[in-house]
Write an enzyme that holds these catalytic residues in place. Structure first.
Site, PDB file in Angstrom:
ATOM      1  N   CYS A 144       0.094   3.230   1.598  1.00 19.52           N
ATOM      2  CA  CYS A 144       1.024   3.083   0.467  1.00 19.52           C
ATOM      3  C   CYS A 144       1.393   4.445  -0.117  1.00 19.52           C
ATOM      4  CB  CYS A 144       0.413   2.240  -0.657  1.00 19.52           C
ATOM      5  SG  CYS A 144      -0.509   0.815  -0.100  1.00 19.52           S
ATOM      6  N   ASP A 145       0.421   5.331  -0.270  1.00 18.62           N
ATOM      7  CA  ASP A 145       0.627   6.547  -1.078  1.00 18.62           C
ATOM      8  C   ASP A 145       0.577   7.855  -0.296  1.00 18.62           C
ATOM      9  OD1 ASP A 145       0.696   4.845  -3.267  1.00 18.62           O
ATOM     10  OD2 ASP A 145      -1.463   4.980  -3.583  1.00 18.62           O
ATOM     11  N   CYS A 205      -5.133   3.424  -1.167  1.00 16.64           N
ATOM     12  CA  CYS A 205      -4.310   2.965  -0.045  1.00 16.64           C
ATOM     13  C   CYS A 205      -3.507   4.126   0.540  1.00 16.64           C
ATOM     14  CB  CYS A 205      -3.369   1.848  -0.508  1.00 16.64           C
ATOM     15  SG  CYS A 205      -2.262   1.274   0.787  1.00 16.64           S
TER      16      CYS A 205
END
Ligand code: NAP
Length: 304
Positions: free
Chosen positions: A134-135, A131
């Site tokens: 997200c990261d 992701c």
């Protein structure tokens, strides 16, 4: 909600749209969601092919609006995973009790496929990610790799190219599966290096990812590419374990259905990425959600 008439499993675009249509048709509608409403779309930064927006729309804003709309029409969203489906009568079991609705809409979506390389699970969250939204920020100014050649890989490579110093895009063929518009943008970025006809053959690093080993599919040559992060976008697997054995699935686990989105079990319909389909888009998920809800409505009104 004590006695839902319709249980929708999954709160991605398909499930939320089914919730809007089912609630507006007058049914007590409960949407079960295992993680966060929004589905896979919420893991992407922007959406530029969902009709109605001239400029790219922030994905999470789009799905939050769908959620708000479903709730405003009376659908209830409960954060719990469906654990099992039983028939005669229809029962959806969860870790927090069971529900006995008149109809069920399977909209449980998909999750990211792994590469199945040694060390991949250990390095997840330590350099290996599924992701970018997200990261990605953890890799600001650093070099990363993306693996895959579909829309997800190219979209997320473009997103990461705006954060990271360099992105290696590793794909096992010379041609991309992704839509041409994304390929044109990828090829125009000077900090995306294409590593075509290569597969990721090993992950280097013990505590954290330090490099990926790539292998040419043309001559078998191997080399290491030092990267701090690897973002894996090699397709998806359906969330159908909870209904396996009851609902007919294809070999890959996707739900089989007819053109009314009815499954093999009367009263159980399917919508979105989790079903067998030639195209998986927000637009198709939304269309499925509407149709599945109206077919459930027809089924229920025929029952009473
Ligand atoms: P996908 O379209 O199935 O693409 C997966 C990619 O991973 C393919 O390029 C495939 O290579 C490669 N691959 C598969 N297994 C591999 C392995 N073991 N090692 C290396 N490479 C591997 O998956 P996706 O990109 O996640 O997209 C899923 C669906 O969502 C698609 O229908 C897509 O159109 C849709 N989507 C749309 C958008 C958008 O419209 N902007 C964004 C994201 C996703 P091959 O090409 O050689 O098979």
């Amino acid at each position: 909600m004590d006695n839902p008439e319709v249980v929708v499993v999954g709160a991605g675009p398909a499930g939320l749209t089914a919730g809007i249509y089912s609630a507006r048709a007058g049914h007590a509608t409960l949407i079960l969601e295992r993680a966060m409403p929004g589905g896979q779309v919420a893991n992407t930064p922007e959406v530029e092919n969902y009709p109605g927006f001239v400029e790219p729309v922030v994905a999470v804003e789009l799905t939050q609006a769908m959620q708000g709309q479903a709730e405003r029409h009376g659908a209830e969203i409960k954060l719990v995973a469906a654990a099992a489906l039983r028939t005669d009568p229809l029962v959806v079991e969860t870790s927090d009790g069971s529900h006995r609705p008149d109809a069920v809409i399977i909209a449980s979506g998909v999750r990211s496929k792994e590469l199945d390389l040694p060390g991949e699970k250990k390095l997840r969250g330590r350099g290996v990610s599924y992701c970018a939204v997200c990261d990605g920020a953890f890799f600001k100014g650093r070099e990363v790799a993306v693996v895959g050649g579909g829309d997800s890989a190219l979209d997320e490579a473009l997103y990461l190219a705006g954060i990271c110093s360099k992105v290696y895009l590793i794909h096992r063929r010379d041609e991309f599966r992704a839509v041409k518009a994304a390929e044109v943008r990828v090829r125009a970025r000077n900090n995306i290096e294409l590593v075509l006809s290569h597969v990721v053959s090993a992950l280097r690093g013990t505590g954290r990812l330090e490099a990926v080993e790539v292998e040419s599919r043309k001559d078998g040559a191997k080399r290491d590419i030092p990267v701090a992060g690897l973002f894996v976008y090699v397709g998806s697997v359906p969330h159908t374990d909870w209904c396996r054995g009851v609902i007919e699935l294809d070999d890959a686990g996707f739900v089989l259905c007819n053109d009314r989105l009815a499954t093999n079990v009367p009263g159980v319909f399917v919508a979105g990425d989790v079903r067998v389909s030639r195209l998986r888009q927000i637009a198709t998920a939304v269309g499925d959600g509407a149709l599945a809800a109206m077919m459930a409505h027809e089924y229920i009104t025929g029952l009473h």
